[in-house]
Design a protein around this motif. Structure first.
Motif, PDB file in Angstrom:
ATOM      1  N   SER A  68     -20.567  40.235  20.700  1.00 39.39           N
ATOM      2  CA  SER A  68     -21.954  40.684  20.736  1.00 39.39           C
ATOM      3  C   SER A  68     -22.041  41.955  21.565  1.00 39.39           C
ATOM      4  CB  SER A  68     -22.852  39.619  21.365  1.00 39.39           C
ATOM      5  OG  SER A  68     -22.922  38.465  20.576  1.00 39.39           O
ATOM      6  N   PHE A  69     -23.143  42.699  21.373  1.00 40.24           N
ATOM      7  CA  PHE A  69     -23.219  43.946  22.118  1.00 40.24           C
ATOM      8  C   PHE A  69     -23.308  43.715  23.613  1.00 40.24           C
ATOM      9  CE2 PHE A  69     -25.164  47.725  23.950  1.00 40.24           C
ATOM     10  CZ  PHE A  69     -24.198  48.636  23.587  1.00 40.24           C
ATOM     11  N   PHE A  70     -23.923  42.593  24.058  1.00 40.62           N
ATOM     12  CA  PHE A  70     -23.982  42.389  25.510  1.00 40.62           C
ATOM     13  C   PHE A  70     -22.581  42.193  26.094  1.00 40.62           C
ATOM     14  CE2 PHE A  70     -25.327  38.238  23.617  1.00 40.62           C
ATOM     15  CZ  PHE A  70     -24.252  37.442  23.990  1.00 40.62           C
ATOM     16  N   ASP A  71     -21.631  41.668  25.291  1.00 36.03           N
ATOM     17  CA  ASP A  71     -20.243  41.574  25.740  1.00 36.03           C
ATOM     18  C   ASP A  71     -19.613  42.965  25.826  1.00 36.03           C
ATOM     19  OD1 ASP A  71     -19.987  38.782  26.042  1.00 36.03           O
ATOM     20  OD2 ASP A  71     -19.610  38.505  23.908  1.00 36.03           O
ATOM     21  N   VAL A  72     -19.843  43.781  24.814  1.00 34.07           N
ATOM     22  CA  VAL A  72     -19.303  45.151  24.795  1.00 34.07           C
ATOM     23  C   VAL A  72     -19.897  45.955  25.948  1.00 34.07           C
ATOM     24  CG1 VAL A  72     -19.150  47.292  23.457  1.00 34.07           C
ATOM     25  CG2 VAL A  72     -18.911  45.081  22.302  1.00 34.07           C
ATOM     26  N   GLU A  73     -21.198  45.809  26.142  1.00 33.58           N
ATOM     27  CA  GLU A  73     -21.892  46.522  27.216  1.00 33.58           C
ATOM     28  C   GLU A  73     -21.336  46.100  28.580  1.00 33.58           C
ATOM     29  OE1 GLU A  73     -26.556  47.782  27.659  1.00 33.58           O
ATOM     30  OE2 GLU A  73     -26.107  45.682  27.312  1.00 33.58           O
ATOM     31  N   HIS A  74     -21.133  44.797  28.750  1.00 32.02           N
ATOM     32  CA  HIS A  74     -20.577  44.262  29.992  1.00 32.02           C
ATOM     33  C   HIS A  74     -19.201  44.869  30.263  1.00 32.02           C
ATOM     34  CE1 HIS A  74     -19.874  41.031  33.015  1.00 32.02           C
ATOM     35  NE2 HIS A  74     -18.632  41.107  32.590  1.00 32.02           N
ATOM     36  N   LEU A  75     -18.362  44.911  29.240  1.00 32.84           N
ATOM     37  CA  LEU A  75     -17.026  45.493  29.393  1.00 32.84           C
ATOM     38  C   LEU A  75     -17.102  46.971  29.756  1.00 32.84           C
ATOM     39  CD1 LEU A  75     -15.081  43.854  26.418  1.00 32.84           C
ATOM     40  CD2 LEU A  75     -14.501  43.658  28.849  1.00 32.84           C
ATOM     41  N   PHE A  76     -17.969  47.699  29.074  1.00 32.78           N
ATOM     42  CA  PHE A  76     -18.113  49.131  29.323  1.00 32.78           C
ATOM     43  C   PHE A  76     -18.504  49.387  30.779  1.00 32.78           C
ATOM     44  CE2 PHE A  76     -20.672  52.983  29.590  1.00 32.78           C
ATOM     45  CZ  PHE A  76     -19.861  53.911  28.974  1.00 32.78           C
ATOM     46  N   ILE A  77     -19.456  48.603  31.287  1.00 35.13           N
ATOM     47  CA  ILE A  77     -19.928  48.797  32.656  1.00 35.13           C
ATOM     48  C   ILE A  77     -18.832  48.479  33.665  1.00 35.13           C
ATOM     49  CG2 ILE A  77     -21.576  47.960  34.385  1.00 35.13           C
ATOM     50  CD1 ILE A  77     -23.566  47.606  32.004  1.00 35.13           C
ATOM     51  N   LEU A  78     -18.071  47.396  33.430  1.00 34.97           N
ATOM     52  CA  LEU A  78     -16.973  47.069  34.344  1.00 34.97           C
ATOM     53  C   LEU A  78     -15.859  48.107  34.273  1.00 34.97           C
ATOM     54  CD1 LEU A  78     -16.596  43.189  34.198  1.00 34.97           C
ATOM     55  CD2 LEU A  78     -17.792  44.598  35.869  1.00 34.97           C
ATOM     56  N   MET A  79     -15.628  48.668  33.091  1.00 31.72           N
ATOM     57  CA  MET A  79     -14.660  49.756  32.980  1.00 31.72           C
ATOM     58  C   MET A  79     -15.125  50.955  33.800  1.00 31.72           C
ATOM     59  SD  MET A  79     -13.888  49.484  28.901  1.00 31.72           S
ATOM     60  CE  MET A  79     -13.063  48.051  28.196  1.00 31.72           C
ATOM     61  N   ARG A  80     -16.403  51.197  33.768  1.00 29.02           N
ATOM     62  CA  ARG A  80     -16.982  52.293  34.550  1.00 29.02           C
ATOM     63  C   ARG A  80     -16.812  52.019  36.051  1.00 29.02           C
ATOM     64  NH1 ARG A  80     -20.422  54.430  38.550  1.00 29.02           N
ATOM     65  NH2 ARG A  80     -21.511  56.260  37.781  1.00 29.02           N
ATOM     66  N   VAL A  81     -17.030  50.762  36.476  1.00 25.54           N
ATOM     67  CA  VAL A  81     -16.850  50.383  37.874  1.00 25.54           C
ATOM     68  C   VAL A  81     -15.424  50.677  38.328  1.00 25.54           C
ATOM     69  CG1 VAL A  81     -16.692  48.413  39.453  1.00 25.54           C
ATOM     70  CG2 VAL A  81     -18.674  48.638  37.948  1.00 25.54           C
ATOM     71  N   ARG A  82     -14.442  50.277  37.515  1.00 25.99           N
ATOM     72  CA  ARG A  82     -13.036  50.443  37.874  1.00 25.99           C
ATOM     73  C   ARG A  82     -12.582  51.898  37.778  1.00 25.99           C
ATOM     74  NH1 ARG A  82     -11.454  46.138  40.820  1.00 25.99           N
ATOM     75  NH2 ARG A  82     -11.892  44.164  39.749  1.00 25.99           N
ATOM     76  N   SER A  83     -13.329  52.713  37.064  1.00 29.35           N
ATOM     77  CA  SER A  83     -12.921  54.105  36.834  1.00 29.35           C
ATOM     78  C   SER A  83     -13.587  55.075  37.805  1.00 29.35           C
ATOM     79  CB  SER A  83     -13.264  54.526  35.403  1.00 29.35           C
ATOM     80  OG  SER A  83     -12.747  53.626  34.454  1.00 29.35           O
ATOM     81  N   VAL A  84     -14.893  54.902  37.992  1.00 29.81           N
ATOM     82  CA  VAL A  84     -15.688  55.894  38.727  1.00 29.81           C
ATOM     83  C   VAL A  84     -16.188  55.359  40.065  1.00 29.81           C
ATOM     84  CG1 VAL A  84     -17.684  57.435  38.584  1.00 29.81           C
ATOM     85  CG2 VAL A  84     -16.410  56.858  36.515  1.00 29.81           C
ATOM     86  N   GLY A  85     -16.526  54.079  40.102  1.00 33.62           N
ATOM     87  CA  GLY A  85     -17.074  53.499  41.322  1.00 33.62           C
ATOM     88  C   GLY A  85     -18.129  52.454  41.009  1.00 33.62           C
ATOM     89  N   GLU A  86     -18.549  51.737  42.036  1.00 31.48           N
ATOM     90  CA  GLU A  86     -19.441  50.602  41.851  1.00 31.48           C
ATOM     91  C   GLU A  86     -20.915  50.959  41.932  1.00 31.48           C
ATOM     92  OE1 GLU A  86     -18.299  47.611  44.632  1.00 31.48           O
ATOM     93  OE2 GLU A  86     -16.465  47.101  43.538  1.00 31.48           O
ATOM     94  N   THR A  87     -21.234  52.225  42.124  1.00 38.62           N
ATOM     95  CA  THR A  87     -22.647  52.599  42.254  1.00 38.62           C
ATOM     96  C   THR A  87     -23.044  53.636  41.213  1.00 38.62           C
ATOM     97  OG1 THR A  87     -22.164  54.338  43.875  1.00 38.62           O
ATOM     98  CG2 THR A  87     -22.652  52.133  44.727  1.00 38.62           C
ATOM     99  N   VAL A  88     -24.313  53.605  40.871  1.00 33.25           N
ATOM    100  CA  VAL A  88     -24.907  54.627  40.015  1.00 33.25           C
ATOM    101  C   VAL A  88     -26.222  55.029  40.644  1.00 33.25           C
ATOM    102  CG1 VAL A  88     -26.062  52.920  38.528  1.00 33.25           C
ATOM    103  CG2 VAL A  88     -25.611  55.217  37.652  1.00 33.25           C
ATOM    104  N   ASP A  89     -26.518  56.315  40.654  1.00 36.90           N
ATOM    105  CA  ASP A  89     -27.740  56.821  41.280  1.00 36.90           C
ATOM    106  C   ASP A  89     -28.837  56.996  40.245  1.00 36.90           C
ATOM    107  OD1 ASP A  89     -26.524  56.965  43.801  1.00 36.90           O
ATOM    108  OD2 ASP A  89     -25.676  58.944  43.350  1.00 36.90           O
ATOM    109  N   VAL A  90     -30.007  56.418  40.539  1.00 36.54           N
ATOM    110  CA  VAL A  90     -31.163  56.540  39.659  1.00 36.54           C
ATOM    111  C   VAL A  90     -32.365  56.940  40.505  1.00 36.54           C
ATOM    112  CG1 VAL A  90     -30.301  54.822  38.024  1.00 36.54           C
ATOM    113  CG2 VAL A  90     -31.788  54.094  39.901  1.00 36.54           C
ATOM    114  N   THR A  91     -33.423  57.361  39.835  1.00 34.01           N
ATOM    115  CA  THR A  91     -34.678  57.690  40.514  1.00 34.01           C
ATOM    116  C   THR A  91     -35.758  56.748  40.016  1.00 34.01           C
ATOM    117  OG1 THR A  91     -34.061  60.022  40.713  1.00 34.01           O
ATOM    118  CG2 THR A  91     -36.392  59.486  40.949  1.00 34.01           C
ATOM    119  N   ARG A  92     -36.506  56.164  40.930  1.00 27.68           N
ATOM    120  CA  ARG A  92     -37.579  55.238  40.569  1.00 27.68           C
ATOM    121  C   ARG A  92     -38.871  55.615  41.274  1.00 27.68           C
ATOM    122  NH1 ARG A  92     -34.761  54.473  37.016  1.00 27.68           N
ATOM    123  NH2 ARG A  92     -33.922  52.524  36.152  1.00 27.68           N
TER     124      ARG A  92
END
Length: 231
Positions: A68-92
């Motif tokens: 399912s896409f939520f599985d693919v999305e989950h994998l993509f985000i964890l790949m991003r964590v292991r590649s770039v870092g555990e944080t992402v900057d957003v504005t709210r």
């Protein structure tokens, strides 16, 4: 003489559907793809890119087509964590004073927006039902870009099987004309049942709280949508 090859670390995670998957971080080639695409693509192209990146980085025998896409999305985000870092900057924007402020989100705390449906079946009548496919990126893109306006095409893309008490029919085995005839024979309420089932599939999201630096109000921050996790 060939240049030496570097060893790439591998990691294992359990995706939301319960399967264990081994993966590697993004390499320069994946980072380049995402940087080039970040400002220039949207909709189905984004989900297609995520799909291609995940396929490249999964290193076991997992069939990405079955996820399912939520599985693919989950994998993509964890790949991003292991590649770039555990944080992402957003504005709210603060819900109290209305001023915007930057927030650093810990994306390793990824979760789902809701429960995974117990069944993908939809009963259209007392004797006929359909099985809906796991939600994939292209279908999700249609929903997010106004796909509801063409629910006939949406329904055609998500029906996996049609069944009665005695027979199961694989929807893709039938011609486009036969598929159209079946979907167009549904009542509005029956079509709405199919769309509602599709909307039950959860998304990956991160929920956290941050205090507004201007007024001190505590704000709930929800980050959802794969574009937020491009580097």
């Amino acid at each position: 003489m060939a240049l030496p090859k570097l060893n790439t670390p591998e990691f294992t995670t359990t995706i939301p559907s319960g399967k264990s998957v081994r993966f590697r971080p993004f390499l320069v080639k994946e980072e380049k793809m995402m940087l080039m695409a970040k400002e220039s693509i949207s909709g189905e192209e984004v989900f297609d890119l995520v799909d291609r990146v995940v396929r490249s980085c999964v290193v076991d025998d997992t069939n990405v087509d079955d996820l399912s896409f939520f599985d693919v999305e989950h994998l993509f985000i964890l790949m991003r964590v292991r590649s770039v870092g555990e944080t992402v900057d957003v504005t709210r924007k603060c819900s109290s004073c209305g001023k915007s402020f930057p927030v650093s989100i810990d994306i390793s705390k990824i979760g789902l927006s809701g429960e995974i449906p117990e069944t993908n079946d939809v009963m259209l009548s007392d004797s006929v039902g359909v099985t809906v496919k796991n939600l994939d990126g292209k279908t999700l893109a249609r929903l997010e870009s106004g796909g509801k306006r063409n629910v006939v095409e949406l329904a055609k893309s998500v029906i996996k099987n049609v069944y009665t008490q005695s027979q199961v029919y694989t929807f893709s085995d039938f011609s486009v004309e036969e598929q159209n005839e079946f979907v167009e024979s549904l009542s509005i309420k029956q079509l709405e049942k199919v769309v509602k089932k599709v909307e039950e599939f959860p998304r990956c999201q991160i929920k956290t709280e941050h205090v507004c630096p201007f007024c001190g109000e505590t704000n709930e921050i929800v980050v959802e949508g794969i574009q937020n996790f491009f580097t």
